[in-house]
Design an enzyme around this catalytic site. Sequence first.
Site, PDB file in Angstrom:
ATOM      1  N   LYS A  22      14.257  53.417 -34.524  1.00 12.76           N
ATOM      2  CA  LYS A  22      12.990  52.677 -34.359  1.00 12.76           C
ATOM      3  C   LYS A  22      11.981  53.164 -35.397  1.00 12.76           C
ATOM      4  CE  LYS A  22       9.797  54.098 -31.213  1.00 12.76           C
ATOM      5  NZ  LYS A  22       8.431  54.274 -31.685  1.00 12.76           N
ATOM      6  N   ASN A  23      11.850  54.463 -35.560  1.00  6.99           N
ATOM      7  CA  ASN A  23      10.785  55.022 -36.400  1.00  6.99           C
ATOM      8  C   ASN A  23      11.088  54.994 -37.886  1.00  6.99           C
ATOM      9  OD1 ASN A  23       9.328  55.349 -34.117  1.00  6.99           O
ATOM     10  ND2 ASN A  23       9.533  57.572 -34.001  1.00  6.99           N
ATOM     11  N   ARG A  92       0.609  50.571 -32.213  1.00  7.33           N
ATOM     12  CA  ARG A  92      -0.306  51.174 -33.163  1.00  7.33           C
ATOM     13  C   ARG A  92       0.331  51.374 -34.539  1.00  7.33           C
ATOM     14  NH1 ARG A  92      -0.005  55.570 -33.954  1.00  7.33           N
ATOM     15  NH2 ARG A  92      -2.174  55.845 -34.534  1.00  7.33           N
ATOM     16  N   CYS A 116      -3.320  55.948 -27.304  1.00 10.62           N
ATOM     17  CA  CYS A 116      -2.255  55.623 -26.356  1.00 10.62           C
ATOM     18  C   CYS A 116      -2.209  56.807 -25.385  1.00 10.62           C
ATOM     19  CB  CYS A 116      -0.935  55.422 -27.076  1.00 10.62           C
ATOM     20  SG  CYS A 116      -0.314  56.932 -27.797  1.00 10.62           S
ATOM     21  N   ARG A 121      -4.691  59.308 -31.516  1.00 10.21           N
ATOM     22  CA  ARG A 121      -3.888  58.678 -32.573  1.00 10.21           C
ATOM     23  C   ARG A 121      -4.773  58.073 -33.679  1.00 10.21           C
ATOM     24  NH1 ARG A 121       1.189  57.631 -30.379  1.00 10.21           N
ATOM     25  NH2 ARG A 121       1.973  57.628 -32.510  1.00 10.21           N
ATOM     26  N   ASP A 304       9.019  64.351 -30.252  1.00  8.22           N
ATOM     27  CA  ASP A 304       9.627  63.206 -29.549  1.00  8.22           C
ATOM     28  C   ASP A 304      10.799  63.617 -28.677  1.00  8.22           C
ATOM     29  OD1 ASP A 304       9.132  60.690 -32.155  1.00  8.22           O
ATOM     30  OD2 ASP A 304       7.784  61.685 -30.755  1.00  8.22           O
ATOM     31  N   ILE A 326       1.699  68.951 -31.555  1.00 11.23           N
ATOM     32  CA  ILE A 326       1.466  67.746 -32.362  1.00 11.23           C
ATOM     33  C   ILE A 326       0.474  66.800 -31.696  1.00 11.23           C
ATOM     34  CG2 ILE A 326       2.566  65.768 -33.494  1.00 11.23           C
ATOM     35  CD1 ILE A 326       3.496  68.441 -34.640  1.00 11.23           C
ATOM     36  N   ARG A 396      10.398  50.007 -25.355  1.00  6.70           N
ATOM     37  CA  ARG A 396       9.820  50.067 -26.705  1.00  6.70           C
ATOM     38  C   ARG A 396      10.758  50.796 -27.657  1.00  6.70           C
ATOM     39  NH1 ARG A 396       3.641  51.490 -27.195  1.00  6.70           N
ATOM     40  NH2 ARG A 396       4.317  50.938 -29.287  1.00  6.70           N
TER      41      ARG A 396
HETATM   42  C1  EPZ Z   1       5.046  59.106 -35.793  1.00  6.79           C
HETATM   43  O1  EPZ Z   1       3.763  58.827 -35.263  1.00  6.79           O
HETATM   44  C2  EPZ Z   1       6.039  58.550 -34.775  1.00  6.79           C
HETATM   45  N1  EPZ Z   1       5.845  57.108 -34.618  1.00  6.79           N
HETATM   46  C3  EPZ Z   1       5.837  59.257 -33.429  1.00  6.79           C
HETATM   47  O2  EPZ Z   1       6.854  58.776 -32.552  1.00  6.79           O
HETATM   48  C4  EPZ Z   1       6.034  60.757 -33.623  1.00  6.79           C
HETATM   49  O3  EPZ Z   1       5.786  61.418 -32.404  1.00  6.79           O
HETATM   50  C5  EPZ Z   1       5.061  61.262 -34.703  1.00  6.79           C
HETATM   51  O4  EPZ Z   1       5.269  60.522 -35.922  1.00  6.79           O
HETATM   52  C6  EPZ Z   1       5.242  62.740 -34.998  1.00  6.79           C
HETATM   53  O5  EPZ Z   1       6.553  62.979 -35.400  1.00  6.79           O
HETATM   54  C7  EPZ Z   1       6.389  56.287 -35.537  1.00  6.79           C
HETATM   55  O6  EPZ Z   1       7.012  56.704 -36.492  1.00  6.79           O
HETATM   56  C8  EPZ Z   1       6.186  54.813 -35.310  1.00  6.79           C
HETATM   57  P1  EPZ Z   1       1.478  61.519 -37.198  1.00  6.79           P
HETATM   58  P2  EPZ Z   1       2.456  59.018 -36.209  1.00  6.79           P
HETATM   59  O7  EPZ Z   1       0.636  60.670 -38.093  1.00  6.79           O
HETATM   60  O8  EPZ Z   1       2.762  58.536 -37.568  1.00  6.79           O
HETATM   61  C9  EPZ Z   1      -2.732  63.306 -35.902  1.00  6.79           C
HETATM   62  C10 EPZ Z   1       7.738  57.899 -30.572  1.00  6.79           C
HETATM   63  O9  EPZ Z   1       7.822  58.381 -29.434  1.00  6.79           O
HETATM   64  N2  EPZ Z   1      -3.267  62.408 -36.951  1.00  6.79           N
HETATM   65  O10 EPZ Z   1       2.417  62.492 -37.799  1.00  6.79           O
HETATM   66  O11 EPZ Z   1       1.296  58.425 -35.491  1.00  6.79           O
HETATM   67  C11 EPZ Z   1      -2.208  62.495 -34.726  1.00  6.79           C
HETATM   68  O12 EPZ Z   1      -3.260  62.173 -33.836  1.00  6.79           O
HETATM   69  C12 EPZ Z   1       6.456  58.062 -31.369  1.00  6.79           C
HETATM   70  O13 EPZ Z   1       8.670  57.301 -31.163  1.00  6.79           O
HETATM   71  C13 EPZ Z   1      -4.621  62.438 -37.242  1.00  6.79           C
HETATM   72  O14 EPZ Z   1      -5.381  63.204 -36.647  1.00  6.79           O
HETATM   73  O15 EPZ Z   1       2.324  60.606 -36.199  1.00  6.79           O
HETATM   74  C14 EPZ Z   1      -1.208  63.434 -34.099  1.00  6.79           C
HETATM   75  O16 EPZ Z   1      -1.899  64.361 -33.282  1.00  6.79           O
HETATM   76  C15 EPZ Z   1       5.370  58.752 -30.568  1.00  6.79           C
HETATM   77  N3  EPZ Z   1      -5.114  61.578 -38.186  1.00  6.79           N
HETATM   78  C16 EPZ Z   1      -0.626  64.160 -35.319  1.00  6.79           C
HETATM   79  O17 EPZ Z   1      -1.586  64.000 -36.378  1.00  6.79           O
HETATM   80  C17 EPZ Z   1      -4.300  60.703 -38.863  1.00  6.79           C
HETATM   81  O18 EPZ Z   1      -4.807  59.958 -39.741  1.00  6.79           O
HETATM   82  C18 EPZ Z   1       0.709  63.578 -35.755  1.00  6.79           C
HETATM   83  O19 EPZ Z   1       0.489  62.247 -36.152  1.00  6.79           O
HETATM   84  C19 EPZ Z   1      -2.922  60.678 -38.549  1.00  6.79           C
HETATM   85  C20 EPZ Z   1      -2.421  61.535 -37.596  1.00  6.79           C
END
Ligand code: EPZ
Length: 417
Positions: A22-23, A92, A116, A121, A304, A326, A396
């Site tokens: 998915k990701n 998102r 979420c 996020r 995850d 995270i 999802r």
């Molecule tokens: C991706 O989310 C995945 N989703 C998530 O999987 C996964 O948990 C996450 O990466 C971490 O590995 C998809 O790929 C669609 P991040 P993403 O940007 O891109 C903060 C699942 O269950 N952050 O690495 O949103 C954020 O709030 C999902 O399949 C900021 O503060 O993850 C979080 O605390 C859940 N500002 C941390 O960084 C930003 O601009 C990690 O976010 C971006 C992120």
Amino acid sequence: MDKLIIRGGKPLRGVIRVSGSKNAALPILLAAPLLSSPATFRNVPKLRDIDTTVKLLDILGLSTHFENGVVKVEPARELKFEAPYELVKTMRASALCLGPLLARLCRARVALPGGCAIGARPVNLHLTALEKMGAAFNLEGGYIDGRCKRLTGARIVFDFPTVGGTENLLMAASLAKGETVLENAAREPEVVDLANFLNACGARISGQGTTVITIEGVDELHGADYAVMPDRIEAGTYLVAAAITGGELLVKNCPVDELDAVISKLREMGVTIEPTKEGAIARAGAETLGADVTTLPYPGFPTDMQAQIMTLMCLAKGSGTIKETIFENRFMHVQELVRLGAKIKVSSQTAFVRGVPELAGAPVMASDLRASASLVLAGLAAKGVTEVARVYHLDRGYEAMEVKLRGVGADIERGKE
Ligand code: EPZ
């Protein structure tokens, strides 16, 4: 709304096939607006989030066809620049269309993705990085309104190795003028898969999988025929399913090389994991041992898989701790596991798990994608009947989970709440 009814206590035995990731599929599909000719995407899982992504491509003016795991996409005659709130609020990851739209149209209007269950996020790191490439953003009415002249290459150092931020910038930089260097970039395998897809379309990306990625902008990207990588989180979930039910599963297409941290932690907890040419065989140990887990950016233990490993730890001999670094609110499954008899205490970002001899089935409620998977795992192990409500969370990210589990001996069926 659907629910899953599980009669636990049956060891799972047989073969489970892992679907496409998915990701990886989400960013790769959302790269389609960058392309000037048709593309074919294979091994795409049938999931709600994928359907949402394909719908977003349609809204942007591309023509799509999704059948039997294959998505065919034709470029838009007239590419639109707006991703509407009613769609973005359901997924998102739609924010990943910012980079491609700015790169192609110098304009993007994307609903600010809401938070979420697991956290706020935000996308501030995406916007700050795109501003360094010449974009300007206006946040009004719940929309991110971005404009630029042609994006220009820049050196960007991420405050945090953001997966989505790295993916958005990979796509934006592919068509920018000049060279972009991303430092403190995310190393996740799904980021590597996206970079490999973009290179198959004529992009010039190097360093993917390391913390420094270099992108030489080109003027145009053509389509490609590309197969998405297997889903390492789905695979890890089924490795745990074998262990927690005291069974043995061959997890076919398990991307063993991308699951080092998970496999070594499972082995530490007494689970036998044997890589094979088809994937990996997981077998429950004589007893499950407690362990300490800290979630980290790749190649550390993936957030995850946090809920899933916690469920296994609930039935361990001894105790263990799980530190979530995270996301700020990713323990929603704890109270539901406690309803099944687990002994877990949470203080700040650490869960303290004391193993119990068994769990007892009860009605529970899913709150987010991976929490719902952990509740299914708990139901498979618990004595008696467990009903998991709000299964749309599960749909999802897990393709036909109850069908795959029934195929290896689980007593599980889908019903109406
Ligand atoms: C991706 O989310 C995945 N989703 C998530 O999987 C996964 O948990 C996450 O990466 C971490 O590995 C998809 O790929 C669609 P991040 P993403 O940007 O891109 C903060 C699942 O269950 N952050 O690495 O949103 C954020 O709030 C999902 O399949 C900021 O503060 O993850 C979080 O605390 C859940 N500002 C941390 O960084 C930003 O601009 C990690 O976010 C971006 C992120």
